[in-house]
Design a protein around this motif. Sequence first.
Motif, PDB file in Angstrom:
ATOM      1  N   LEU A   1      -1.910  -5.391  -4.930  1.00 13.42           N
ATOM      2  CA  LEU A   1      -3.097  -5.151  -4.109  1.00 13.42           C
ATOM      3  C   LEU A   1      -3.989  -6.382  -4.020  1.00 13.42           C
ATOM      4  O   LEU A   1      -4.694  -6.573  -3.026  1.00 13.42           O
TER       5      LEU A   1
ATOM      6  N   ILE B   1       0.828  -1.203   0.000  1.00  9.27           N
ATOM      7  CA  ILE B   1       0.000   0.000   0.000  1.00  9.27           C
ATOM      8  C   ILE B   1       0.864   1.256   0.000  1.00  9.27           C
ATOM      9  O   ILE B   1       0.624   2.211  -0.753  1.00  9.27           O
TER      10      ILE B   1
ATOM     11  N   THR C   1      -2.385  -8.174  -1.319  1.00 12.20           N
ATOM     12  CA  THR C   1      -2.626  -7.414  -0.097  1.00 12.20           C
ATOM     13  C   THR C   1      -3.988  -7.731   0.501  1.00 12.20           C
ATOM     14  O   THR C   1      -4.120  -7.961   1.709  1.00 12.20           O
TER      15      THR C   1
END
Length: 228
Positions: free
Chosen positions: A192, A131, A195
């Motif tokens: 992501l 991030i 993530t």
Amino acid sequence: MNDSDSLTDRDGIADYALTLVHEIRNPLTNIDLSLQMLSDQIQDNDLRVYLGIIRRSSDRIGKILKDLVNHQKVDHGFHCDQSLHAILDEVILLASDRIALKNVKVTRDYVSEDCIVIVNFQKITIALTNIVVNAIEAMDPTQGELKLVIRSTDAAHQIRIEDNGCGINDVGMKNLFKRGFSDKPGGIGIGLYSTLKILKSNNVDIEVQSKAGSGTCFTLTFSKNRNP
């Protein structure tokens, strides 16, 4: 698919991963050897700063490869008490070279009392680093401001990662965590996506607020009443 087929598939994936590790280590060794030669030749301090960045990046890749080789030996589901302050400090350390290269101003706004959560430290660090790196890449050089906030309520601890970058348009917001989606040149759409999987496996809720041209804020909520 029966259990034996599933085991065979996992073995095949593991073998392929080890092959990739071997192939990556070959050019990585060449990079390390070249760095040694350059270190002896380059005396300019400004240039040596970049040699240091290359060295740390190479060491980081080597550590990731080592962790991958040892994957079967490590309990990656292991969760224990961790400090959110320490996690964010580690993330900033890992991203420090990228921060320096883009002259990003970093502000840490932590609640005074440390916040302890039950998570897998290694995986959560990877998720937050993804991030933060995305935030850094979204900001203009010399104008970037990254703000890391930790807050606590009776029910949860919360992290906010805010940037003043280019923001995310409607298409990007709709596809933000989809595997293979990326609006960055050369992006492969894994960061992501991974993530989100890590956050879910650690029972961390995520909310994203962003508009094109107005920066982005990721809010991560760690419930005090929910264990992985």
